[in-house]
Write an enzyme that holds these catalytic residues in place. Sequence first.
Site, PDB file in Angstrom:
ATOM      1  N   ARG A   1      25.612  33.648  52.988  1.00 34.80           N
ATOM      2  CA  ARG A   1      25.828  34.722  52.018  1.00 34.80           C
ATOM      3  C   ARG A   1      24.716  34.708  50.976  1.00 34.80           C
ATOM      4  O   ARG A   1      24.176  33.661  50.639  1.00 34.80           O
ATOM      5  CB  ARG A   1      27.194  34.564  51.343  1.00 34.80           C
ATOM      6  N   PHE A   2      24.428  35.880  50.467  1.00 29.57           N
ATOM      7  CA  PHE A   2      23.363  36.036  49.473  1.00 29.57           C
ATOM      8  C   PHE A   2      23.998  36.016  48.079  1.00 29.57           C
ATOM      9  O   PHE A   2      24.384  37.065  47.536  1.00 29.57           O
ATOM     10  CB  PHE A   2      22.597  37.329  49.723  1.00 29.57           C
ATOM     11  N   THR A   3      24.120  34.821  47.515  1.00 26.31           N
ATOM     12  CA  THR A   3      24.892  34.632  46.294  1.00 26.31           C
ATOM     13  C   THR A   3      24.015  34.476  45.058  1.00 26.31           C
ATOM     14  O   THR A   3      22.836  34.128  45.148  1.00 26.31           O
ATOM     15  CB  THR A   3      25.777  33.370  46.424  1.00 26.31           C
ATOM     16  N   VAL A   4      24.611  34.745  43.909  1.00 19.63           N
ATOM     17  CA  VAL A   4      24.029  34.421  42.613  1.00 19.63           C
ATOM     18  C   VAL A   4      24.821  33.247  42.046  1.00 19.63           C
ATOM     19  O   VAL A   4      25.988  33.066  42.407  1.00 19.63           O
ATOM     20  CB  VAL A   4      24.098  35.629  41.647  1.00 19.63           C
TER      21      VAL A   4
ATOM     22  N   CYS B   1      29.616  37.905  37.607  1.00 17.22           N
ATOM     23  CA  CYS B   1      29.923  36.657  38.310  1.00 17.22           C
ATOM     24  C   CYS B   1      30.129  35.489  37.351  1.00 17.22           C
ATOM     25  O   CYS B   1      29.235  35.164  36.564  1.00 17.22           O
ATOM     26  CB  CYS B   1      28.786  36.340  39.272  1.00 17.22           C
TER      27      CYS B   1
ATOM     28  N   TRP C   1      24.010  42.176  46.685  1.00 14.78           N
ATOM     29  CA  TRP C   1      23.559  42.536  45.341  1.00 14.78           C
ATOM     30  C   TRP C   1      22.242  43.309  45.413  1.00 14.78           C
ATOM     31  O   TRP C   1      21.391  43.011  46.245  1.00 14.78           O
ATOM     32  CB  TRP C   1      23.351  41.293  44.493  1.00 14.78           C
TER      33      TRP C   1
ATOM     34  N   GLU D   1      23.089  26.619  43.340  1.00 16.75           N
ATOM     35  CA  GLU D   1      24.389  26.047  42.974  1.00 16.75           C
ATOM     36  C   GLU D   1      24.475  26.008  41.454  1.00 16.75           C
ATOM     37  O   GLU D   1      23.716  25.299  40.793  1.00 16.75           O
ATOM     38  CB  GLU D   1      24.544  24.654  43.565  1.00 16.75           C
TER      39      GLU D   1
END
Length: 366
Positions: free
Chosen positions: A151-154, A46, A79, A169
């Site tokens: 959403r499950f973000t990195v 990412c 993830w 962020e």
Amino acid sequence: MSAKPNTDEKGEFKRQSSSFREIISAEHPIYKPASGRYWLYVALACPWAHRTLITRALKGLAPVIGCSVVHWHLDDQGWRFLEARDGKTNERHWFDIAGGINSASSNGSTPVANIVDSAHRLLIDGTNEPNYGHKRLSELYIKTDPGYDGRFTVPILWDLETCTIVNNESSDIIRIFNSSAFDEFVGEEHRRLDLVPRPLEGQITVFNSWVYDKINNGVYKTGFAESAEVYEREVTSLFHYLDKLEILLDEKYSKLEAEYGKTSQDKILARYFAIGDALTEADVRLYPTIVRFDVAYHQHFKCNLATIRDDYPRIHTWLKNMYWRHEAFQRTTDFNHIKLGYTRSQPQVNPLGITPLGPKPDIWPL
């Protein structure tokens, strides 16, 4: 990174806004500076997570803020972490003192075709999650907010004391790392480094603004377009702004060349940065997109009007300068995670999940 991108009725990609936006400072009522209290969760594929890794390394925070790396394959459940089957592995070993990838990097001799999506090479395909034994990144979001439905973000910057997400962020996280919050835990060299020096803050802000919208996010708007009209508009815009970047860097290089002479490349490269004469946040935010361009975006996202290495000589020189002369950039870049992460995790873009071998080399010598 997204297995199922957000697109609207016109087929245009829309990025989700980050939900957790706290800071860390001595004045904050909850999140105060401390060594060992905070943890960074990232994906090496990412670009948004990559910028936080670079900043963590540049600011000497690898011994201060722990780090876990998710598996490169993003499936329909999000993830995932690997399991430490011996019960002893600590993913801090993934990063050396410089904050980079250790000798167990996945950039080895294993044929890409032989690497399956379920690969379980600890410290190569990813790390375990040592704090709670979680198997999925999503568990951290639910632990923070049981009602979370985004959403499950990195990346995630996590507080081990309150068991909650401080910030997800990336632009905020790199500012937190660059602030003086952790100065007491790092050496003088790292305290002196300021990625947003006040005299250049305005220029950096303007640069970051168009680079983010037109280049960082531009490759996604191009790659996730769901109509030919949207794709053609976005890819044209992307290369228009790459042309703009090339002109900007050409002007900078030409001035340095006039000052030092064409044969003094070391002196030129020592001052060859996006804004000003030293490394800044502008370089940190631009690099993850440019280093992924030829090896991923060119073919996977159909950003194929040109390549960086063949068609943008000044951007290419800048890229090689960042990678080869600055350890924090090189040692946080894993080309296998990048290639596999995109080509295996986005079936709507690459249905067969075949990972192209080229271009070679991944990055040219300086």
